[in-house]
Design a protein around this motif. Structure first.
Motif, PDB file in Angstrom:
ATOM      1  N   LEU A 303       0.657  -1.220  -0.071  1.00 34.02           N
ATOM      2  CA  LEU A 303       0.084  -0.063  -0.023  1.00 34.02           C
ATOM      3  C   LEU A 303       1.033   1.339   0.123  1.00 34.02           C
ATOM      4  CD1 LEU A 303      -2.702  -1.169   2.590  1.00 34.02           C
ATOM      5  CD2 LEU A 303      -2.915  -0.798   0.157  1.00 34.02           C
ATOM      6  N   GLY A 304       2.122   1.136   0.576  1.00 35.60           N
ATOM      7  CA  GLY A 304       2.727   2.495   0.707  1.00 35.60           C
ATOM      8  C   GLY A 304       3.558   2.613  -0.554  1.00 35.60           C
ATOM      9  N   VAL A 305       3.767   1.563  -1.431  1.00 40.42           N
ATOM     10  CA  VAL A 305       4.186   1.772  -2.807  1.00 40.42           C
ATOM     11  C   VAL A 305       3.037   2.431  -3.619  1.00 40.42           C
ATOM     12  CG1 VAL A 305       5.194   0.381  -4.949  1.00 40.42           C
ATOM     13  CG2 VAL A 305       5.805  -0.077  -2.645  1.00 40.42           C
ATOM     14  N   ASP A 306       2.055   1.993  -3.440  1.00 43.07           N
ATOM     15  CA  ASP A 306       0.814   2.215  -4.414  1.00 43.07           C
ATOM     16  C   ASP A 306       0.540   3.506  -3.811  1.00 43.07           C
ATOM     17  OD1 ASP A 306      -1.097   1.646  -6.443  1.00 43.07           O
ATOM     18  OD2 ASP A 306      -2.530   1.392  -5.015  1.00 43.07           O
ATOM     19  N   ALA A 352      -2.837  12.962   7.935  1.00 51.40           N
ATOM     20  CA  ALA A 352      -2.460  13.988   9.063  1.00 51.40           C
ATOM     21  C   ALA A 352      -2.588  13.093  10.431  1.00 51.40           C
ATOM     22  CB  ALA A 352      -3.518  15.010   9.117  1.00 51.40           C
ATOM     23  N   ALA A 353      -3.329  11.976  10.301  1.00 49.04           N
ATOM     24  CA  ALA A 353      -3.411  11.195  11.637  1.00 49.04           C
ATOM     25  C   ALA A 353      -2.220  10.155  11.675  1.00 49.04           C
ATOM     26  CB  ALA A 353      -4.766  10.626  11.674  1.00 49.04           C
ATOM     27  N   GLY A 354      -1.506   9.968  10.503  1.00 48.89           N
ATOM     28  CA  GLY A 354      -0.203   9.114  10.559  1.00 48.89           C
ATOM     29  C   GLY A 354      -0.754   7.827  10.477  1.00 48.89           C
ATOM     30  N   THR A 355      -1.968   7.826   9.806  1.00 46.62           N
ATOM     31  CA  THR A 355      -2.673   6.141   9.401  1.00 46.62           C
ATOM     32  C   THR A 355      -2.511   5.866   7.949  1.00 46.62           C
ATOM     33  OG1 THR A 355      -4.815   6.880   9.553  1.00 46.62           O
ATOM     34  CG2 THR A 355      -3.939   6.025  11.477  1.00 46.62           C
ATOM     35  N   ALA A 363       6.045   6.164   5.682  1.00 50.15           N
ATOM     36  CA  ALA A 363       5.502   7.299   6.514  1.00 50.15           C
ATOM     37  C   ALA A 363       6.565   8.383   6.751  1.00 50.15           C
ATOM     38  CB  ALA A 363       5.061   6.667   7.907  1.00 50.15           C
ATOM     39  N   GLU A 364       7.759   7.992   6.925  1.00 50.13           N
ATOM     40  CA  GLU A 364       8.663   8.975   7.446  1.00 50.13           C
ATOM     41  C   GLU A 364       9.089   9.708   6.053  1.00 50.13           C
ATOM     42  OE1 GLU A 364      13.486   9.312   8.375  1.00 50.13           O
ATOM     43  OE2 GLU A 364      12.472   7.479   8.582  1.00 50.13           O
ATOM     44  N   GLN A 365       8.992   9.196   4.706  1.00 51.21           N
ATOM     45  CA  GLN A 365       9.352   9.783   3.547  1.00 51.21           C
ATOM     46  C   GLN A 365       8.175  10.720   3.026  1.00 51.21           C
ATOM     47  OE1 GLN A 365      12.230   9.459   1.621  1.00 51.21           O
ATOM     48  NE2 GLN A 365      12.944   8.467   3.839  1.00 51.21           N
ATOM     49  N   TYR A 366       6.983  10.449   3.343  1.00 50.32           N
ATOM     50  CA  TYR A 366       5.781  11.013   2.557  1.00 50.32           C
ATOM     51  C   TYR A 366       4.730  11.504   3.352  1.00 50.32           C
ATOM     52  CZ  TYR A 366       8.374   8.854  -1.341  1.00 50.32           C
ATOM     53  OH  TYR A 366       9.544   8.428  -2.248  1.00 50.32           O
ATOM     54  N   SER A 367       4.487  11.481   4.480  1.00 45.54           N
ATOM     55  CA  SER A 367       3.222  11.697   5.140  1.00 45.54           C
ATOM     56  C   SER A 367       3.044  13.252   5.325  1.00 45.54           C
ATOM     57  CB  SER A 367       3.238  11.141   6.638  1.00 45.54           C
ATOM     58  OG  SER A 367       3.104   9.853   6.733  1.00 45.54           O
ATOM     59  N   GLU A 368       4.053  13.760   5.480  1.00 45.49           N
ATOM     60  CA  GLU A 368       3.954  15.436   5.644  1.00 45.49           C
ATOM     61  C   GLU A 368       3.728  15.993   4.133  1.00 45.49           C
ATOM     62  OE1 GLU A 368       7.034  17.554   7.725  1.00 45.49           O
ATOM     63  OE2 GLU A 368       6.833  16.230   9.579  1.00 45.49           O
TER      64      GLU A 368
END
Length: 384
Positions: A303-306, A352-355, A363-368
């Protein structure tokens, strides 16, 4: 002037080369591109492939007065004279270019009695563009989006198809024992990259660009999280097929993801039944309806890749957003705006919720960045 020549290896042809050819067309009735075939070099594309790319690139711009001649084991300037060309045109970007090209020009005229040279200076935005420059861009996440800016469309397509073929062969070229070719690998590669799948004319986002981007994401994830080759290959195989079937058919009895999983299982590319089912599961988890009920230890990575496209830089995200709108061009603006707003608000809330990215690397690379990108798109939609 009746004829003018342009010479080079053109591996690949760049927008800088195309600019010089365009200048040649403005001062001559006919342009002949002399394509060098140098046995001492190992080009990315064969001479015939480069010839086809140049001709297709010119045809795309409706330049019907350009022909290509492959030069083998001879001086280009001398071959040019035999084709009735008295002048070659060369682009120079720096004083170093001029010093080099002037020396070549003197040799062409005074030593071998060949064509003379005209020099033109490209505009500033093309001043640093060369074949070596664009080839050096290949590799990191997003390289394809960057490269796309510097080469004509046919050259870009040939380039990423070549890259994809290497990726495909490294995954499906042989059996796991390495001593036999898997069945139908060439046919399946052609099918997935062709007009009925990722190479289709209506695939504005879920296309070859998406495929290249995802596979480079998998490389980065695997290298930085020290994944085993086995696990990385499971995700790679799933990504190759996860959007293989992508239709806007409200009457379909199965989802695109399920159809893609079934297509994978029918391919026979994985003789190990258990591994084949693992890949099918990873394809299915990309369906937001049935995926939530499925379990696999690599689910969050898949899911992270997608979803990684959501956290790219502004320019790449812009490609993605425009591509999505183009794929849904059949939907009128207001219904599209409403539906897209709901989707973006849902995804932004999760980011925004980190989910949204539950695999730590993504998460570290792309969430923000994902929150910023989706907020920007929502504003453009008039939803904020």
């Amino acid at each position: 002037m009746k004829k003018i020549g342009f010479s080079g290896t053109l591996d690949p042809i760049t927008n800088g080369h195309m600019w010089v050819i365009g200048e040649a067309r403005s001062i001559a009735d006919e342009v002949i591109v002399f394509l060098s075939q140098n046995a001492s070099k190992e080009p990315r594309f064969s001479a015939e492939e480069r010839r086809a790319i140049v001709l297709e690139s010119c045809a795309e711009r409706h330049w019907d007065n350009v022909q290509v001649v492959i030069v083998k084991s001879d001086y280009t300037a001398r071959v040019a004279r035999r084709h009735g060309v008295d002048y070659l045109i060369r682009g120079i970007r720096t004083t170093a270019d001029f010093d080099y090209e002037n020396l070549i020009q003197q040799t062409n005229v005074e030593v071998i009695g060949g064509a003379k040279t005209l020099f033109v200076m490209p505009p500033r935005d093309l001043g640093s563009v060369s074949s070596s420059f664009v080839k050096a861009l290949e590799g990191p996440v997003g390289w394809n989006w960057t490269t796309k800016k510097f080469v004509p469309g046919p050259a870009y397509r040939a380039w990423i198809l070549r890259w994809l073929h290497q990726e495909w062969q490294s995954l499906f070229g042989t059996t796991q024992t390495g001593n036999a070719t898997r069945p139908n690998t060439s046919e399946w590669f052609a099918r997935l990259t062709g007009a009925q799948s990722y190479g289709g004319a209506t695939r504005h986002y879920h296309n070859l660009d998406h495929l290249v981007h995802g596979l480079t994401e998998i490389r980065a994830w695997a290298a930085n999280t020290h994944q085993s080759p086995r696990d990385a290959d499971l995700v790679r195989a799933a990504f190759w097929f996860h959007d293989a079937q992508y239709e806007h058919d409200a009457t379909a009895t199965v989802s695109n993801e399920e159809a893609s999983a079934q297509l994978w299982l029918s391919s026979g590319l994985e003789p190990d039944a258990a591994r084949a089912q693992e890949v099918a599961t990873l394809i299915r988890v990309t369906d937001h309806l049935q995926g939530s009920t499925l379990a696999h230890r690599l689910k969050e990575s898949m899911l992270g890749v997608d979803l990684a496209i959501l956290g790219q830089d502004e320019e790449v995200y812009g490609h993605y957003a425009r591509g999505i709108r183009a794929e849904y061009a059949h939907v009128p603006d207001e219904p599209y705006r409403q539906h897209r707003t709901r989707v973006l608000e849902h995804l932004r809330g999760k980011a925004a919720a980190g989910t949204l990215f539950t695999e730590p690397w993504f998460a570290e690379q792309y969430s923000e960045a994902a929150v910023v990108n989706m907020t920007r798109e929502l504003a453009l939609l008039g939803s904020e």
